[in-house]
Design a protein around this motif. Sequence first.
Motif, PDB file in Angstrom:
ATOM      1  N   ILE A   1       4.532   0.583   1.985  1.00  0.00           N
ATOM      2  CA  ILE A   1       5.165  -0.695   2.125  1.00  0.00           C
ATOM      3  C   ILE A   1       5.476  -1.377   0.811  1.00  0.00           C
TER       4      ILE A   1
ATOM      5  N   LEU B   1      -0.936   1.457  12.783  1.00  0.00           N
ATOM      6  CA  LEU B   1      -1.001   2.938  13.091  1.00  0.00           C
ATOM      7  C   LEU B   1      -2.238   3.797  12.497  1.00  0.00           C
ATOM      8  N   ALA B   2      -2.436   3.562  11.243  1.00  0.00           N
ATOM      9  CA  ALA B   2      -3.588   3.981  10.425  1.00  0.00           C
ATOM     10  C   ALA B   2      -4.960   3.485  10.958  1.00  0.00           C
TER      11      ALA B   2
ATOM     12  N   LEU C   1       7.545   2.249  16.320  1.00  0.00           N
ATOM     13  CA  LEU C   1       8.068   2.668  15.086  1.00  0.00           C
ATOM     14  C   LEU C   1       9.747   2.637  15.110  1.00  0.00           C
ATOM     15  N   LYS C   2      10.245   2.135  13.937  1.00  0.00           N
ATOM     16  CA  LYS C   2      11.602   2.187  14.129  1.00  0.00           C
ATOM     17  C   LYS C   2      12.204   2.930  12.728  1.00  0.00           C
ATOM     18  N   GLU C   3      13.315   3.577  12.827  1.00  0.00           N
ATOM     19  CA  GLU C   3      13.792   4.103  11.752  1.00  0.00           C
ATOM     20  C   GLU C   3      15.115   3.742  11.537  1.00  0.00           C
TER      21      GLU C   3
ATOM     22  N   ARG D   1      10.120  12.996  15.555  1.00  0.00           N
ATOM     23  CA  ARG D   1       9.018  12.149  15.350  1.00  0.00           C
ATOM     24  C   ARG D   1       7.818  12.679  16.324  1.00  0.00           C
TER      25      ARG D   1
ATOM     26  N   VAL E   1       9.799  -0.140   4.525  1.00  0.00           N
ATOM     27  CA  VAL E   1       9.021   0.913   5.051  1.00  0.00           C
ATOM     28  C   VAL E   1       9.514   2.110   4.353  1.00  0.00           C
TER      29      VAL E   1
ATOM     30  N   ILE F   1       9.216   6.320   3.336  1.00  0.00           N
ATOM     31  CA  ILE F   1       8.396   7.458   3.648  1.00  0.00           C
ATOM     32  C   ILE F   1       8.699   8.591   2.571  1.00  0.00           C
TER      33      ILE F   1
ATOM     34  N   PHE G   1       3.019  -4.685  10.435  1.00  0.00           N
ATOM     35  CA  PHE G   1       2.750  -3.373  10.132  1.00  0.00           C
ATOM     36  C   PHE G   1       1.482  -2.931   9.544  1.00  0.00           C
ATOM     37  N   GLY G   2       1.208  -1.674   9.753  1.00  0.00           N
ATOM     38  CA  GLY G   2      -0.199  -1.216   9.204  1.00  0.00           C
ATOM     39  C   GLY G   2      -1.294  -0.999  10.438  1.00  0.00           C
TER      40      GLY G   2
ATOM     41  N   PHE H   1       0.951  -1.202   0.086  1.00  0.00           N
ATOM     42  CA  PHE H   1       0.083   0.148   0.144  1.00  0.00           C
ATOM     43  C   PHE H   1       0.889   1.237  -0.154  1.00  0.00           C
TER      44      PHE H   1
ATOM     45  N   VAL I   1      12.806   3.707   5.423  1.00  0.00           N
ATOM     46  CA  VAL I   1      13.134   3.928   6.913  1.00  0.00           C
ATOM     47  C   VAL I   1      13.281   2.535   7.825  1.00  0.00           C
TER      48      VAL I   1
ATOM     49  N   ARG J   1      -2.324   6.104   5.865  1.00  0.00           N
ATOM     50  CA  ARG J   1      -0.967   5.392   5.922  1.00  0.00           C
ATOM     51  C   ARG J   1       0.187   6.315   6.100  1.00  0.00           C
ATOM     52  N   ALA J   2       0.929   5.922   7.109  1.00  0.00           N
ATOM     53  CA  ALA J   2       2.213   6.813   7.545  1.00  0.00           C
ATOM     54  C   ALA J   2       3.380   6.595   6.670  1.00  0.00           C
ATOM     55  N   ALA J   3       3.291   5.412   5.833  1.00  0.00           N
ATOM     56  CA  ALA J   3       4.389   4.952   4.998  1.00  0.00           C
ATOM     57  C   ALA J   3       4.019   4.114   3.795  1.00  0.00           C
TER      58      ALA J   3
HETATM   59  N1  LIG Z   1       9.500   4.584  11.229  1.00  0.00           N
HETATM   60  C1  LIG Z   1       7.977   4.193  10.634  1.00  0.00           C
HETATM   61  N2  LIG Z   1       7.502   5.164  10.414  1.00  0.00           N
HETATM   62  C2  LIG Z   1       6.060   5.225   9.822  1.00  0.00           C
HETATM   63  N3  LIG Z   1       5.407   3.855   9.781  1.00  0.00           N
HETATM   64  C3  LIG Z   1       6.382   2.840  10.047  1.00  0.00           C
HETATM   65  C4  LIG Z   1       7.507   3.046  10.415  1.00  0.00           C
HETATM   66  N4  LIG Z   1       8.074   1.596  10.727  1.00  0.00           N
HETATM   67  C5  LIG Z   1       7.233   0.946  10.677  1.00  0.00           C
HETATM   68  N5  LIG Z   1       5.992   1.596  10.147  1.00  0.00           N
HETATM   69  C6  LIG Z   1       5.004   0.968   9.769  1.00  0.00           C
HETATM   70  O1  LIG Z   1       4.372   1.183   8.546  1.00  0.00           O
HETATM   71  C7  LIG Z   1       3.101   1.372   8.254  1.00  0.00           C
HETATM   72  C8  LIG Z   1       2.478   2.188   7.313  1.00  0.00           C
HETATM   73  O2  LIG Z   1       1.112   2.159   7.472  1.00  0.00           O
HETATM   74  P1  LIG Z   1       0.097   2.531   8.902  1.00  0.00           P
HETATM   75  O3  LIG Z   1       0.644   4.091   9.270  1.00  0.00           O
HETATM   76  O4  LIG Z   1      -0.869   2.171   9.193  1.00  0.00           O
HETATM   77  O5  LIG Z   1       1.403   1.790  10.149  1.00  0.00           O
HETATM   78  C9  LIG Z   1       2.735   1.831  10.084  1.00  0.00           C
HETATM   79  C10 LIG Z   1       3.783   1.293  10.550  1.00  0.00           C
HETATM   80  O6  LIG Z   1       3.105  -0.079  11.241  1.00  0.00           O
END
Ligand SMILES: Nc1ncnc2c1ncn2[C@@H]1O[C@@H]2COP(=O)(O)O[C@H]2[C@H]1O
Length: 657
Positions: A315, A303-304, A346-348, A377, A283, A285, A300-301, A264, A291, A311-313
Motif C-alpha cells: 500500500i 485479508l492478511a 478485492l477490486k482490480e 484470482r 494497491v 502488486i 484495506f488490510g 506496508f 491494481v 500482505r497480498a499487496a
Molecule cells: N486487488 C487486490 N488484491 C489484493 N489486495 C487488495 C486488492 N484490492 C485491495 N486490496 C487490499 O490490499 C491489502 C493488502 O494487505 P492485505 O492482504 O491484508 O489486504 C489487502 C486488501 O485489503
Amino acid sequence: MEGMVRHGSQIVPAQSVMLLTVYCLALSLVYKWRRCLSAGLGGVVKSQSPSPPLTQGKRGLSPDTSDPTKPITEMPSMEMARAGWVLRTLLLNEQEQVLRERKTAGGRMSVPMAASGSELVSWLISLEAGLDRQRATTMWQALLEEGIIFHVTGEHEFRDKCVLYQFRSDRDGIAGGCTTPQDIAEAEEHLQECLADLADRGPDAWLRMVLRKSSNDRTADDLEIIYEELLHMKPLSHLSNSMKRELASVIMFEAHPRPGSVVFEQGEEGRSWYLVLCGSVDVVIHGKGVVATLHAGEDFGKLALINEAPRAASIIVREDNTHLLRVGKDDFNRILRDVEANTVRLKEHGKDVLILEKSQGPHSSVKYVVMACTPARMVEHLLDSRLDSGSIDPALDDFLLTHELSNDASSEGWEEAALMHRLIIFRVYCADHTYCTLRLPVSATAEQIKVCAADKLGLRVRPEDLILAELKSNGERVNFRDVEVSVPTSLSLNGRIFVAPKDHLDALTVIAEQEAPTEGVELDLEDVSAKEMAYHMTICKQYHNINGMFALVLGLSNMAVSRLSLTWDKLPSKSRKLYMQLEATIDPSKNHRAYRGVVSSMDSPLVPFMPLLLKVIEDPPTPKNESEVRAYVRCLRTIDNQRTLTSLSQKLEPRRS
Ligand SMILES: Nc1ncnc2c1ncn2[C@@H]1O[C@@H]2COP(=O)(O)O[C@H]2[C@H]1O
C-alpha cells in the motif's frame, strides 16, 4: 476598442487583466506567508505535486506521526500559513505585548517571543465575540498540527494552560519583531477569513490530536470525542455502538505527508487494519503494478489478518497528506473480526476480482464462500488461501472441473510487461563450477546474460564466441539462442545456467548439488518413525488433500520405488490394495476421468490437484505470496535425476541377475 487591452501582441479583455492583477496580488501575499514559514522548514516552498510514478524510484518509509505534539504535515497549507502570519502580525501590534521573552517553568530557560496557551486563547476570544475557550483551543491546535506554533520544549499539544508556545518563525529566528502599517492593514483585512478557516479546522485538528495519543493517555473526554466521531463515520455505520465505544480507545491516527511513502509492503506480516480518512493510497502488486486506488471511506488490510497470510499487496500513499485510521491486529480480532471479516471484496482496475463471504460451516466452523471471482484470482486464491478452517465452498469444485482458464490479457489485465521487468537473482556457472550471481530483469536476453556473466567471471572471450546453456541434472545440455528471454525462469528442476566458449561446451559437467542435495535438509526424514510418516500420508486422504495425495502416489510410482518388490511384498494386502486404488486415480486417460470421479465423490472442502489445474493455463499466474513460494522452492532440495534415483534404489535392492 473599448474594454480591450493590448497585452504583448495579443488583445485581451480588460476584465481579464483585472482578474490577472488580483490573482498576482493574491499570489504574492501567499508567497510572503509561505516564505516566512518555509525558511524554517528547509527553505523551499513545495508545490502540490502529483504523485510520483509508483513503479520507479525509492519509496520513503512512512514517518512516525503518532506524537500529538509534532506537526503532521511537512509544509503548512496555504490557509494555515496565512492564518499564522495574520495572527502573529496582529499579536505583535498589541499594546500589551503578548509575545515577549518568557521563562520556562522553574525559570530554567529564557524563550524570546513566547506566550502561554491561556493568554493565546484569551486573546483569540477577544477578537471574536461568541468564541468559547474550548473552540479557541482547538483553533490553536490547528496551527500547531501544521508546525506554525510549537510548545517551546516540544512536550505538549496545544493546552489552554500556563505552558509556553512560540511561532515557528520566531523560534527559528527568521521573522523580524516589527510590523509595518501595511502588514497590519493586510492582516486586518484577512482576519475574518482566517478565523473562519481556523474555526473550520479546529475540531478536526483536536480529534486528530486525541487520536494520536496512546490508548493509556486518552481521558474520558477524549474517548467521548472519538466515539462521537465514530458514530458519524459512514464506513463504520454497520458497527454496533458498543463496538464503536471499544474502538474509541484503540483506534489510532496515521498521517502520511508525502506521496510515495509505504504503509506496508506485500509479503509482510499483517499487523493492522486501515481505513482511509482522507487522501488516497495505491494497491500495488509485484508484477502487476497498481491494481486499485483506495479513497476516503475505503478500508484495506483485513485479508492478511483474517487469513493469517502475508500482505497480498503493498500500500503506497498516493496524495500529499493522506490520513489513515489504524486498528491493531489483536484489537481487530477482538472487536471487528466477526463483522468486518464477513465479506472480503478485492477490486482490480475497478472490477471485482474476488468476493468472499463468510458463512457457517459444519460443527460451528467458519468457512468462506467465493461469491464472485475471476479465474485468475481463483487460482491465486487457491494457491495461497488459508482461510480460517481452510475450507472452500462446493461451487469451487464445479469451477475447478469445468472452467476453462485462459490467459486473456485484456480481460484479466495480466501485465506481462510488468512481469518481464521484474528483477530476479540467479547464478551463472563456468566449466570449472565457479559462478557469478546476477540480478537482471526477466526480460534480459541470453546474450545480455552472457555478456554480464563473462564480465563478472573474467572470461576473456568475445561474446559471439560464448554460449549460454542449461545443463540438466542428467547431463543433457540445451543451448540458449542469443535472443531468448526468461532464461532463469525456464530452467528444469535442478537445471543450472552455464556460460562457456563454443569449443568448450562438451567439457561442461553437472555440479554435485544438481544430482542430489549436498546439505542436509532441516527435517531429517530418517528421524521420523515409519508410523509417524504413515500417519501424515494418510491424513492427506482424510483431509481431502488430493494435491498432497497425488504427490505421494506419483513419488511412490517412480520406477526407483516401484521396482522395490521385496519391500512392497512386506505390505499387508489390504494396504497394497488401497495403494493400487490410489494409483488408479492418477491415470490421465479419458481426460483424467478417474481423478474427476474421486473429486465428485468427496465432500467439500478439498484441495484439488494443482498441476492439473495449472496445465490448462498457458502461463500460470504468479502466486500472491510469491516471495514466500519462491523462497520455499529455492530451499527445496530434490533429486530429479532418474539415474541417481535408480542407483539409490539399487543400493536398497540390488538387481537380481
Ligand atoms: N486487488 C487486490 N488484491 C489484493 N489486495 C487488495 C486488492 N484490492 C485491495 N486490496 C487490499 O490490499 C491489502 C493488502 O494487505 P492485505 O492482504 O491484508 O489486504 C489487502 C486488501 O485489503
